[in-house]
Scaffold this motif. Structure first.
Motif, PDB file in Angstrom:
ATOM      1  N   ARG A  15       0.814  -1.235   0.000  1.00 45.76           N
ATOM      2  CA  ARG A  15       0.000   0.000   0.000  1.00 45.76           C
ATOM      3  C   ARG A  15       0.839   1.273   0.000  1.00 45.76           C
ATOM      4  N   LEU A  16       2.130   1.183  -0.274  1.00 43.91           N
ATOM      5  CA  LEU A  16       2.964   2.391  -0.210  1.00 43.91           C
ATOM      6  C   LEU A  16       2.504   3.403  -1.257  1.00 43.91           C
ATOM      7  N   PRO A  17       2.403   4.684  -0.884  1.00 40.22           N
ATOM      8  CA  PRO A  17       1.939   5.697  -1.843  1.00 40.22           C
ATOM      9  C   PRO A  17       3.043   6.228  -2.759  1.00 40.22           C
ATOM     10  N   GLY A  18       4.277   5.756  -2.603  1.00 42.82           N
ATOM     11  CA  GLY A  18       5.373   6.229  -3.457  1.00 42.82           C
ATOM     12  C   GLY A  18       6.421   5.135  -3.567  1.00 42.82           C
ATOM     13  N   SER A  19       7.431   5.402  -4.419  1.00 45.18           N
ATOM     14  CA  SER A  19       8.466   4.378  -4.591  1.00 45.18           C
ATOM     15  C   SER A  19       9.629   4.645  -3.634  1.00 45.18           C
ATOM     16  N   LEU A  20      10.485   3.647  -3.499  1.00 41.76           N
ATOM     17  CA  LEU A  20      11.615   3.716  -2.570  1.00 41.76           C
ATOM     18  C   LEU A  20      12.918   3.752  -3.353  1.00 41.76           C
ATOM     19  N   THR A  21      13.872   4.535  -2.823  1.00 39.49           N
ATOM     20  CA  THR A  21      15.218   4.527  -3.394  1.00 39.49           C
ATOM     21  C   THR A  21      16.038   3.423  -2.753  1.00 39.49           C
ATOM     22  N   GLY A  22      15.647   3.030  -1.569  1.00 40.90           N
ATOM     23  CA  GLY A  22      16.394   1.970  -0.912  1.00 40.90           C
ATOM     24  C   GLY A  22      15.651   1.394   0.268  1.00 40.90           C
ATOM     25  N   PHE A  59      18.420   0.189  -3.868  1.00 38.66           N
ATOM     26  CA  PHE A  59      19.165  -0.858  -3.155  1.00 38.66           C
ATOM     27  C   PHE A  59      18.353  -1.463  -2.010  1.00 38.66           C
ATOM     28  N   TRP A  60      18.784  -2.656  -1.619  1.00 35.11           N
ATOM     29  CA  TRP A  60      18.339  -3.259  -0.347  1.00 35.11           C
ATOM     30  C   TRP A  60      19.601  -3.737   0.361  1.00 35.11           C
ATOM     31  N   HIS A  61      19.895  -3.098   1.470  1.00 36.97           N
ATOM     32  CA  HIS A  61      21.087  -3.413   2.271  1.00 36.97           C
ATOM     33  C   HIS A  61      20.621  -4.145   3.532  1.00 36.97           C
TER      34      HIS A  61
END
Ligand SMILES: C[S@@+](CC[C@H](N)C(=O)[O-])C[C@H]1O[C@@H](n2cnc3c(N)ncnc32)[C@H](O)[C@@H]1O
Length: 222
Positions: free
Chosen positions: A119-126, A163-165
């Motif tokens: 349900r996130l309203p935006g995208s993620l940079t990481g 990324f996913w750290h």
């Protein structure tokens, strides 16, 4: 009113929880912060505020305690950190630190990330997940955060180049993460040297004290 969790879309099968029940006694300071949280604490209804400044948004899953998030917010002032956990004392701590230290690039939400991500309203940079619950017994592996269905769901919300750290003190968990990411076409990466800027966390200290090696892994969204 009925319990709605079972009808909400989630990433793993309904009822599978990646977190352990933990003591949730809160201190008077945490209680005060939670009673008047100011603008830092978000809900599903106000979540889009995290994207309002147009800074890249990095999701910190299971931050646990405030210190490392505050350090990262200062180290990366150009990022907005959306810190998520289900552990109320940690939420109270972070709200308190952000308000009292005037930290403006952190938002906090008390939610199960598996329910929130679709349900996130935006995208993620990481995404950062430091020392996710390792669930070492084979019969509990289905409760691990870093497993194929979650890795797949995250690929839908992390921008290309993002990324996913992750870090863990369970080498077998690190291996299974690398295997799961490697079999997913959306991600490339593997283990990395511990970045010097990564804060030492509470659960990392415990792993070190108990003699376990620390592994950092970094995957880039293709
Ligand atoms: C082992 S602790 C690690 C805490 C901290 N990152 C550290 O390194 O000290 C794992 C944290 O992840 C949180 N957590 C686990 N599953 C979660 C989920 N599905 N949604 C939100 N938080 C979760 C737990 O509440 C806990 O605070």
């Amino acid at each position: 009113m009925g319990h709605t969790a079972a009808v909400e879309p989630t990433i793993l099968s309904p009822g599978i929880r990646t977190f352990k029940p933990r003591r949730s006694r809160i201190t008077p300071r945490q209680a005060r912060a939670l009673a008047s949280p100011g603008s830092h604490l978000l809900t599903r209804q106000t979540l889009s505020k995290a994207w309002e400044s147009n800074q890249p948004v990095v999701l910190d899953i299971g931050f646990g305690s405030a210190g490392p998030v505050v350090e990262l917010a200062r180290y990366f002032p150009e990022q907005t950190i959306l810190a998520i956990d289900v552990h109320t004392p940690g939420i109270g701590d972070l709200v308190d630190r952000c308000s009292s230290e005037d930290i403006n690039n952190v938002f906090i939400i008390e939610e199960d990330v598996l329910e929130l991500v679709p349900r996130l309203p935006g995208s993620l940079t990481g995404v950062r997940s430091f020392f996710p619950d390792p669930w070492p017994k084979a019969r509990h592996h289905k409760r691990r955060l870093a497993q194929s269905p979650v890795i797949d769901a995250m690929a839908k919300v992390v921008e290309p180049g993002g990324f996913w750290h992750l870090a863990t003190d369970w080498p077998e968990y690190a291996e299974s993460m690398i295997e799961a990411f490697s079999s997913n076409d959306h991600w490339s990466g593997g283990s990395i040297d511990r970045p010097e800027w990564r804060p030492l966390t509470h659960f990392e200290k415990r792993g070190i004290r108990e003699g376990r090696p620390i592994v950092d892994v970094w995957f880039t969204r293709n």
